[in-house]
Design an enzyme around this catalytic site. Structure first.
Site, PDB file in Angstrom:
ATOM      1  N   HIS A 262      -2.366  -7.675  -3.431  1.00 10.79           N
ATOM      2  CA  HIS A 262      -1.335  -6.659  -3.143  1.00 10.79           C
ATOM      3  C   HIS A 262      -1.525  -5.425  -4.023  1.00 10.79           C
ATOM      4  O   HIS A 262      -1.619  -4.299  -3.531  1.00 10.79           O
ATOM      5  CB  HIS A 262       0.047  -7.271  -3.382  1.00 10.79           C
ATOM      6  CG  HIS A 262       1.189  -6.320  -3.202  1.00 10.79           C
ATOM      7  ND1 HIS A 262       1.961  -6.286  -2.062  1.00 10.79           N
ATOM      8  CD2 HIS A 262       1.718  -5.371  -4.028  1.00 10.79           C
ATOM      9  CE1 HIS A 262       2.887  -5.352  -2.186  1.00 10.79           C
ATOM     10  NE2 HIS A 262       2.769  -4.789  -3.368  1.00 10.79           N
ATOM     11  N   GLU A 263      -1.579  -5.638  -5.334  1.00 11.79           N
ATOM     12  CA  GLU A 263      -1.684  -4.499  -6.244  1.00 11.79           C
ATOM     13  C   GLU A 263      -3.018  -3.771  -6.070  1.00 11.79           C
ATOM     14  O   GLU A 263      -3.097  -2.546  -6.239  1.00 11.79           O
ATOM     15  CB  GLU A 263      -1.509  -4.954  -7.701  1.00 11.79           C
ATOM     16  CG  GLU A 263      -0.158  -5.601  -8.018  1.00 11.79           C
ATOM     17  CD  GLU A 263       1.039  -4.743  -7.678  1.00 11.79           C
ATOM     18  OE1 GLU A 263       0.906  -3.502  -7.614  1.00 11.79           O
ATOM     19  OE2 GLU A 263       2.130  -5.317  -7.463  1.00 11.79           O
ATOM     20  N   HIS A 266      -2.683  -1.053  -3.561  1.00  8.80           N
ATOM     21  CA  HIS A 266      -2.166   0.180  -4.176  1.00  8.80           C
ATOM     22  C   HIS A 266      -3.290   0.923  -4.896  1.00  8.80           C
ATOM     23  O   HIS A 266      -3.432   2.137  -4.781  1.00  8.80           O
ATOM     24  CB  HIS A 266      -1.078  -0.162  -5.204  1.00  8.80           C
ATOM     25  CG  HIS A 266       0.243  -0.517  -4.624  1.00  8.80           C
ATOM     26  ND1 HIS A 266       0.947   0.302  -3.770  1.00  8.80           N
ATOM     27  CD2 HIS A 266       1.029  -1.617  -4.816  1.00  8.80           C
ATOM     28  CE1 HIS A 266       2.099  -0.270  -3.448  1.00  8.80           C
ATOM     29  NE2 HIS A 266       2.168  -1.446  -4.067  1.00  8.80           N
ATOM     30  N   GLU A 292       3.205   1.207   0.024  1.00 11.03           N
ATOM     31  CA  GLU A 292       3.410  -0.215   0.291  1.00 11.03           C
ATOM     32  C   GLU A 292       2.673  -0.662   1.552  1.00 11.03           C
ATOM     33  O   GLU A 292       2.282  -1.824   1.665  1.00 11.03           O
ATOM     34  CB  GLU A 292       4.898  -0.535   0.408  1.00 11.03           C
ATOM     35  CG  GLU A 292       5.649  -0.479  -0.915  1.00 11.03           C
ATOM     36  CD  GLU A 292       5.092  -1.431  -1.960  1.00 11.03           C
ATOM     37  OE1 GLU A 292       4.620  -2.529  -1.588  1.00 11.03           O
ATOM     38  OE2 GLU A 292       5.111  -1.080  -3.147  1.00 11.03           O
TER      39      GLU A 292
END
Length: 498
Positions: A262-263, A266, A292
């Site tokens: 997930h990160e 980003h 997001e």
């Protein structure tokens, strides 16, 4: 005024912003506990310099001059001018003393939040949160333009153009869709076996696997790093410094594995913004919802893909050093997509996750549009979890204290997660008109996906608005039906619902 002078002022502002970013990263990853008071003083001082320059005479002069002479600005200068003008109009009327007080309160609140997590008592965070809310309420009249409600003002800071009116409709549609899927799975679905998911996989084993995966997905470790923290986050310092963090559980590998993926989403976004925007406020995501969309595309769209896991499972088994050697791939994959109501947002499955966001959205609306008393928050939180998910927190740590956002006064941020999820599904629909995500994720080269995102989303930074990016990339505005349909197909397959 010359464009070079304008851009030099923006660079000096950005350098202060970079310093604040590094300090914030340090606060959340390695700062000694007792350093909080001193760090708060440093943060407040640097922020006062940063804020004074953002709304200072040079910026005011530049806005006035280039407002009359836009032809003297290059493409980058024009993009920077538009962003600076928006920020200036938002902040120039705010008293510097109030912003300094606001920054100090945020810095102090993080320490109080950490302490309250240790005691599991909301009472230890209540005064800090009250101050954050009160200061935010003081700031709203200075920020407000033509927004209808106080909470609209906060939403607009994270997702330009977003309103309570829009979200109420979209979230109602999304909630009904999720409830319908959950009901059908409950009635007709075959539950996956998941007992083996709690088998021990050491931090080192998990790290070997997930670092290898995100490198394949396109995260560049020569311009980033992975560190430990309480609450995972990514911070983009500059084009060559996009840092990610996670937390580990040796009996729940999914928490860190999916958290890092997930990160990294980003981080890949920040690493792919066109370098020409460096040192300007354009070198950032278009909005938190768009940001997001990139992390959730990585974590959920890629992370839920059968072809992706079929390709990665031998490597996963190798990293686990025998812990999952007896588990067939089909059983392993189905276990990853088990859906069950949970208390912790960042540990929620991809079907129930939006319900966690809708709960937070409704509570924030109550705080700012209905003046809900801060002392009542834990009970309101617990009641909503019982109503929406059928579970109730037994303490404040697994309830209202789980998220870092309110300690940073990031009110209005939470809806971005659900918006990002809807954007991600809509982007998938558009992407698959040009390439097969299954085929790419079954191959040895994942780069076509990243290149598609760079072309349609990443490169532009904040030079385009979120609604324009989504319209241009998908040829339609936000449409929650793509996410509902995506989840229905995924979970009916996993739960073998015909």
């Amino acid at each position: 005024m010359k464009e070079t002078e304008f851009l030099q002022e923006l660079k000096e502002i950005n350098l202060l912003q970079q310093a604040l970013g590094i300090l914030d990263w340090d606060t959340q990853t390695g700062m000694p506990e007792k350093a909080s008071e001193y760090r708060s003083a440093v943060d407040s001082y640097l922020y006062s310099l940063y804020f004074a320059k953002k709304v200072g005479p040079k910026i005011e002069e530049a806005l006035a001059y280039f407002g009359e002479h836009p032809e003297e600005l290059s493409e980058v200068g024009q993009a920077a001018y538009r962003k600076v003008k928006e920020d200036f109009e938002l902040e120039h009327n705010v008293p510097q003393e109030l912003m300094t007080k606001y920054s100090a309160a945020i810095s102090s609140a993080h320490g109080q939040w950490q302490k309250s997590r240790e005691t599991k008592q909301f009472a230890d965070f209540e005064s800090a949160l009250t101050q954050n809310v009160e200061l935010t309420k003081e700031l709203i009249p200075y920020w407000q333009k033509d927004e209808k409600t106080p909470y609209d003002v906060l939403l607009n800071q994270y997702e330009p153009g977003m309103t309570v009116e829009i979200l109420d409709k979209v979230f109602a549609q999304l909630k009904d869709g999720i409830m319908s899927i959950r009901e059908e799975i409950s009635e007709k679905g075959i539950e996956p076996e998941t007992s083996f998911l709690s088998r021990k996989m050491t931090k080192e084993q998990q790290k070997r696997f997930v670092v290898g995966v995100i490198e394949q997905l396109g995260y560049d470790f020569s311009r980033g790093r992975l560190d430990d923290t309480i609450h995972p986050f990514m911070t983009g310092i500059n084009p060559n410094d996009a840092r990610i963090t996670t937390r580990w559980n040796e009996h729940d590998f999914q928490m860190a594995v999916f958290g890092v993926i997930h990160e990294a989403g980003h981080g890949m976004y920040e690493q792919d913004i066109d370098d020409k925007y460096a040192y300007t406020p354009v070198y950032q995501g278009a909005s938190m919802g768009i940001h997001e969309s990139q992390s959730l595309f990585n974590e959920i769209i890629v992370g839920s893909n059968r072809s992706f896991w079929e390709k990665q499972y031998p490597f996963f088994q190798e990293c686990a050093e025998g812990a999952f050697a007896d588990i067939a791939f089909a059983d392993f994959y189905r276990s990853l997509k088990r859906t069950r109501a949970s208390l912790i947002r960042i540990e929620a499955d991809s079907l129930t996750y939006p319900l966690h966001i809708i709960i937070r959205y409704e509570i924030e609306k109550m705080i700012f549009n209905e003046n809900l008393a801060i002392a009542e928050l834990p009970e309101v939180w617990n009641q909503k979890y019982e109503e929406y998910l059928g579970v109730r927190p037994t303490n404040d740590l697994e309830g209202i204290l789980q998220d870092v956002h309110w300690s940073g006064a990031s009110f209005g941020y939470f809806p971005s997660y659900a918006l990002g999820y809807m954007y991600a599904a809509q982007l998938l629909h558009a992407l698959e008109k040009e390439l097969s995500i299954d085929e790419v994720l079954a191959s040895d080269d994942y780069s076509p996906i990243k290149k598609w995102m760079e072309k349609h989303i990443h490169q532009y930074g904040a030079s385009r608005k979120p609604n324009q990016l989504i319209q241009d990339a998908t040829n339609e505005p936000l449409n929650p039906n793509y996410l509902i349909e995506y989840m229905r197909n995924l979970y009916f397959d996993v739960y073998q619902v015909n």
